[in-house]
Design a protein around this motif. Structure first.
Motif, PDB file in Angstrom:
ATOM      1  N   THR A   4       0.849  -1.175   0.000  1.00  0.00           N
ATOM      2  CA  THR A   4       0.000   0.000   0.000  1.00  0.00           C
ATOM      3  C   THR A   4       0.889   1.230   0.000  1.00  0.00           C
ATOM      4  O   THR A   4       1.754   1.386   0.867  1.00  0.00           O
ATOM      5  CB  THR A   4      -0.915   0.035   1.238  1.00  0.00           C
ATOM      6  N   PHE A   5       0.677   2.105  -0.967  1.00  0.00           N
ATOM      7  CA  PHE A   5       1.489   3.318  -1.133  1.00  0.00           C
ATOM      8  C   PHE A   5       0.574   4.534  -1.009  1.00  0.00           C
ATOM      9  O   PHE A   5      -0.281   4.767  -1.862  1.00  0.00           O
ATOM     10  CB  PHE A   5       2.192   3.278  -2.498  1.00  0.00           C
ATOM     11  N   ALA A   6       0.707   5.284   0.074  1.00  0.00           N
ATOM     12  CA  ALA A   6      -0.151   6.447   0.329  1.00  0.00           C
ATOM     13  C   ALA A   6       0.539   7.733  -0.104  1.00  0.00           C
ATOM     14  O   ALA A   6       1.723   7.938   0.174  1.00  0.00           O
ATOM     15  CB  ALA A   6      -0.507   6.529   1.814  1.00  0.00           C
ATOM     16  N   LEU A   7      -0.218   8.593  -0.759  1.00  0.00           N
ATOM     17  CA  LEU A   7       0.302   9.887  -1.170  1.00  0.00           C
ATOM     18  C   LEU A   7      -0.841  10.868  -1.353  1.00  0.00           C
ATOM     19  O   LEU A   7      -2.020  10.489  -1.383  1.00  0.00           O
ATOM     20  CB  LEU A   7       1.118   9.773  -2.453  1.00  0.00           C
ATOM     21  N   GLN A   8      -0.477  12.137  -1.469  1.00  0.00           N
ATOM     22  CA  GLN A   8      -1.468  13.184  -1.649  1.00  0.00           C
ATOM     23  C   GLN A   8      -2.083  13.084  -3.043  1.00  0.00           C
ATOM     24  O   GLN A   8      -1.382  12.852  -4.027  1.00  0.00           O
ATOM     25  CB  GLN A   8      -0.828  14.563  -1.479  1.00  0.00           C
ATOM     26  N   ARG A  15      -5.369  16.211  -0.385  1.00  0.00           N
ATOM     27  CA  ARG A  15      -4.185  17.008  -0.039  1.00  0.00           C
ATOM     28  C   ARG A  15      -4.379  17.842   1.223  1.00  0.00           C
ATOM     29  O   ARG A  15      -3.475  17.917   2.062  1.00  0.00           O
ATOM     30  CB  ARG A  15      -3.845  17.918  -1.228  1.00  0.00           C
ATOM     31  N   ASP A  16      -5.545  18.446   1.380  1.00  0.00           N
ATOM     32  CA  ASP A  16      -5.738  19.365   2.498  1.00  0.00           C
ATOM     33  C   ASP A  16      -5.920  18.652   3.838  1.00  0.00           C
ATOM     34  O   ASP A  16      -5.812  19.276   4.892  1.00  0.00           O
ATOM     35  CB  ASP A  16      -6.913  20.315   2.242  1.00  0.00           C
ATOM     36  N   THR A  17      -6.190  17.342   3.817  1.00  0.00           N
ATOM     37  CA  THR A  17      -6.330  16.588   5.074  1.00  0.00           C
ATOM     38  C   THR A  17      -5.374  15.395   5.111  1.00  0.00           C
ATOM     39  O   THR A  17      -5.561  14.477   5.900  1.00  0.00           O
ATOM     40  CB  THR A  17      -7.782  16.080   5.246  1.00  0.00           C
ATOM     41  N   TYR A  18      -4.358  15.437   4.261  1.00  0.00           N
ATOM     42  CA  TYR A  18      -3.473  14.287   4.123  1.00  0.00           C
ATOM     43  C   TYR A  18      -2.772  13.924   5.431  1.00  0.00           C
ATOM     44  O   TYR A  18      -2.782  12.765   5.868  1.00  0.00           O
ATOM     45  CB  TYR A  18      -2.430  14.537   3.035  1.00  0.00           C
ATOM     46  N   ASP A  19      -2.135  14.898   6.064  1.00  0.00           N
ATOM     47  CA  ASP A  19      -1.368  14.618   7.276  1.00  0.00           C
ATOM     48  C   ASP A  19      -2.236  14.014   8.372  1.00  0.00           C
ATOM     49  O   ASP A  19      -1.848  13.043   9.033  1.00  0.00           O
ATOM     50  CB  ASP A  19      -0.700  15.902   7.789  1.00  0.00           C
ATOM     51  N   GLU A  20      -3.414  14.591   8.558  1.00  0.00           N
ATOM     52  CA  GLU A  20      -4.315  14.089   9.593  1.00  0.00           C
ATOM     53  C   GLU A  20      -4.795  12.674   9.271  1.00  0.00           C
ATOM     54  O   GLU A  20      -4.877  11.808  10.150  1.00  0.00           O
ATOM     55  CB  GLU A  20      -5.514  15.023   9.762  1.00  0.00           C
ATOM     56  N   SER A  21      -5.118  12.431   7.987  1.00  0.00           N
ATOM     57  CA  SER A  21      -5.594  11.109   7.581  1.00  0.00           C
ATOM     58  C   SER A  21      -4.508  10.049   7.754  1.00  0.00           C
ATOM     59  O   SER A  21      -4.774   8.945   8.248  1.00  0.00           O
ATOM     60  CB  SER A  21      -6.056  11.139   6.117  1.00  0.00           C
ATOM     61  N   LEU A  22      -3.285  10.389   7.355  1.00  0.00           N
ATOM     62  CA  LEU A  22      -2.185   9.446   7.505  1.00  0.00           C
ATOM     63  C   LEU A  22      -1.927   9.143   8.979  1.00  0.00           C
ATOM     64  O   LEU A  22      -1.707   7.988   9.358  1.00  0.00           O
ATOM     65  CB  LEU A  22      -0.922  10.006   6.855  1.00  0.00           C
ATOM     66  N   ASN A  23      -1.966  10.178   9.808  1.00  0.00           N
ATOM     67  CA  ASN A  23      -1.714   9.977  11.231  1.00  0.00           C
ATOM     68  C   ASN A  23      -2.770   9.057  11.849  1.00  0.00           C
ATOM     69  O   ASN A  23      -2.462   8.208  12.698  1.00  0.00           O
ATOM     70  CB  ASN A  23      -1.705  11.319  11.951  1.00  0.00           C
ATOM     71  N   THR A  52      -1.907   5.569  13.626  1.00  0.00           N
ATOM     72  CA  THR A  52      -2.311   5.396  15.018  1.00  0.00           C
ATOM     73  C   THR A  52      -3.173   4.151  15.199  1.00  0.00           C
ATOM     74  O   THR A  52      -3.078   3.451  16.208  1.00  0.00           O
ATOM     75  CB  THR A  52      -3.070   6.640  15.515  1.00  0.00           C
ATOM     76  N   SER A  53      -4.003   3.877  14.215  1.00  0.00           N
ATOM     77  CA  SER A  53      -4.905   2.723  14.307  1.00  0.00           C
ATOM     78  C   SER A  53      -4.224   1.411  13.949  1.00  0.00           C
ATOM     79  O   SER A  53      -4.821   0.343  14.079  1.00  0.00           O
ATOM     80  CB  SER A  53      -6.110   2.933  13.376  1.00  0.00           C
ATOM     81  N   GLY A  54      -2.975   1.492  13.495  1.00  0.00           N
ATOM     82  CA  GLY A  54      -2.283   0.279  13.075  1.00  0.00           C
ATOM     83  C   GLY A  54      -2.573  -0.128  11.651  1.00  0.00           C
ATOM     84  O   GLY A  54      -2.191  -1.207  11.223  1.00  0.00           O
ATOM     85  N   GLU A  55      -3.285   0.744  10.910  1.00  0.00           N
ATOM     86  CA  GLU A  55      -3.634   0.455   9.514  1.00  0.00           C
ATOM     87  C   GLU A  55      -2.735   1.225   8.553  1.00  0.00           C
ATOM     88  O   GLU A  55      -3.096   1.474   7.408  1.00  0.00           O
ATOM     89  CB  GLU A  55      -5.098   0.838   9.257  1.00  0.00           C
ATOM     90  N   GLY A  56      -1.553   1.611   9.029  1.00  0.00           N
ATOM     91  CA  GLY A  56      -0.669   2.435   8.213  1.00  0.00           C
ATOM     92  C   GLY A  56      -0.221   1.756   6.934  1.00  0.00           C
ATOM     93  O   GLY A  56      -0.025   0.531   6.894  1.00  0.00           O
ATOM     94  N   PRO A  57      -0.031   2.529   5.861  1.00  0.00           N
ATOM     95  CA  PRO A  57       0.432   1.978   4.586  1.00  0.00           C
ATOM     96  C   PRO A  57       1.886   1.522   4.691  1.00  0.00           C
ATOM     97  O   PRO A  57       2.612   1.895   5.620  1.00  0.00           O
ATOM     98  CB  PRO A  57       0.284   3.157   3.619  1.00  0.00           C
ATOM     99  N   ASP A  58       2.319   0.738   3.731  1.00  0.00           N
ATOM    100  CA  ASP A  58       3.696   0.230   3.721  1.00  0.00           C
ATOM    101  C   ASP A  58       4.694   1.328   3.392  1.00  0.00           C
ATOM    102  O   ASP A  58       5.764   1.414   3.993  1.00  0.00           O
ATOM    103  CB  ASP A  58       3.833  -0.908   2.697  1.00  0.00           C
TER     104      ASP A  58
END
Length: 485
Positions: A49-53, A84-92, A96-102
């Protein structure tokens, strides 16, 4: 004074950080593996899983990731596009939930938090050193601490003034010589609005609903061209009063009708659309915006690109215009696909990947070998005017800490940005006197820095003070202090 040999170290621990260090962690202090990651172990084929704006270059990135997947059929990457405008919050939230991308983009303001929480893979152990050697020192050492590093900024962001030549000419301003200082900017902006009365034409647009487009780029980054920045690297002190001329000019434009109305709710996309339709005379934009603007095809009028206006004409040559690192890529420390994730990370920093995005005007590569490769020359002529000149520079990092009277939680919104942006918006809305608000902001920052250095020692000020600092040559002066330390 003792100096580090490089300025790009990971930012030091911040006051109050320990209060949230365990957020989203399991009993051992580590994030729980994502459910999708656990399930992946049962699958024969790894899927990253690759997360980006989600931005203008998304389509080009999708094409490049598809090429990567063709070459890596056993470990393909799946894009997770976040606004893009909520990227940082969404990634965090995902982390935090343990569902972070690779693999993911990470805002530079979040790096210290993620490193402290052990959320980022130590790339000094996982990736070969030749990856770092391909980048300039400021990028290679951006998160380096005790020979460990976690991310390398691979792209850069610059700012420019774009202007509608037709509207400038209609306001009695030289269409081939855009405003070079704030006084001329105000005169032409007001003139454009007056000439366009009844036709909804306005002189200058400020997307003040967004931190970056409203204040960080047109004020803080652009102000460095006049030698003005809120942090004094030579003294280790804050002084926001340097921005008084800018706020007075913008408030004057607002009162006299030179500002595009509704600036407090105006977004970048809307402002760019209005500019492309010929309704805005001037605005400050970044290299990140130029591809989106070109796709809107503003072809019904002549437009140009110039360096941002100085605070005053006498400021010419006082400072290098700031270049900002683009959010770098990092690898989740708890990925169950470590080897494949590192391979994807290396691909994202490769000359081919960066070169293709550069060619499409999606980014300015930090790698000089890519920037100088004729195969990747930007196809958009306008992008070439956003490329760094000898009047621009990356700046050293500055200390980060939680402001007094702010929530004791380690997030970028509490590292001063929120308080700073609120003060700026209060001034723009006429809620506070500019001089008083900026003086109070300076005092708050300096008190908080003093506490973070002396009362609750979490910041080593020696790492952020350079007595020989020269705003005309930010990196050169930092290196000089390091060599003399």
């Amino acid at each position: 004074m003792m100096k580090s040999a490089h300025f790009g170290k990971a930012r030091l621990l911040i006051a109050g950080l320990v209060l949230v260090a365990a957020a989203g962690c399991g009993r051992d202090g580590h994030p729980q593996p994502a459910a999708s990651e656990a399930a992946a172990g049962a699958e024969e084929r790894e899927t990253l899983t690759f997360a980006l704006q989600d931005t203008a270059e998304t389509q080009d990135i999708e094409r490049l990731i598809a090429a990567f997947n063709t070459d890596h059929p056993d470990a393909p990457a799946k894009l997770l596009l976040l606004p893009r405008d909520t990227y940082d919050e969404s990634l965090n939230m995902l982390m935090t939930s343990g569902e972070g991308p690779d693999v993911f983009q990470i805002g530079t303001g979040w790096l210290t938090s993620y490193i402290y929480k052990n959320w980022l893979l130590d790339l000094s152990e996982a990736a070969p050193d030749d990856v770092r050697r391909a980048f300039p020192g400021w990028a290679a050492d951006y998160t380096k601490l005790n020979d460990h590093y976690y991310a390398i900024p691979s792209g850069m962001l610059t700012v420019r003034l774009i202007y509608n030549k037709n509207l400038l000419a209609g306001a009695g301003c030289d269409p081939d010589k855009p405003p070079a200082a704030l006084a001329e900017l105000k005169r032409c902006a007001v003139g454009i609005s007056k000439a366009g009365t009844g036709y909804r034409k306005y002189g200058f647009a400020l997307p003040a609903s967004e931190d970056e487009a409203g204040f960080q780029q047109p004020l803080e980054m652009a102000g460095t061209y006049s030698g003005a920045y809120y942090y004094d690297y030579a003294k280790g002190k804050y002084d926001f009063s340097v921005y008084l001329p800018w706020f007075r000019t913008v408030l004057d434009m607002k009162r006299e009708g030179g500002l595009f109305p509704g600036e407090m709710s105006l977004k970048t996309d809307t402002a760019l659309t209005q500019f492309a339709e010929g309704n805005i005379g001037m605005m400050i934009v970044s290299s990140r915006d130029i591809a989106a603007l070109e796709r809107m095809r503003p072809g019904s009028f002549e437009w140009g690109i110039a360096m941002p206006p100085l605070f005053d004409e006498a400021d010419k040559g006082k400072g290098a215009l700031m270049i900002e690192p683009e959010p770098p890529y990092a690898v989740n420390a708890y990925t169950t696909h470590k080897e494949a994730a590192v391979e994807l990370w290396q691909y994202l920093l490769s000359s081919g990947y960066l070169g293709e995005l550069y060619k499409q005007s999606d980014l300015i590569p930090a790698r000089s070998d890519v920037a100088n490769d004729e195969r990747y020359r930007p196809e958009l002529p306008s992008m070439r005017q956003f490329l760094p000149t000898n009047e621009e520079s990356i700046y050293p990092q500055e200390p980060e800490f939680i402001l007094k009277n702010e929530q004791a939680q380690f997030t970028p919104s509490n590292l001063g940005d929120a308080a700073r942006m609120k003060a700026y918006r209060d001034i723009l809305q006429g809620l506070r006197d500019p001089k008083d608000a900026l003086a109070e902001l300076s005092a708050q920052y300096n008190r908080s820095l003093h506490d973070a250095v002396y009362l609750n020692p979490v910041v080593n000020l020696n790492d952020y003070v350079y007595p020989a600092f020269d705003p005309r040559h930010p990196l050169r002066s930092v290196k000089q202090d390091a060599d003399e330390g």
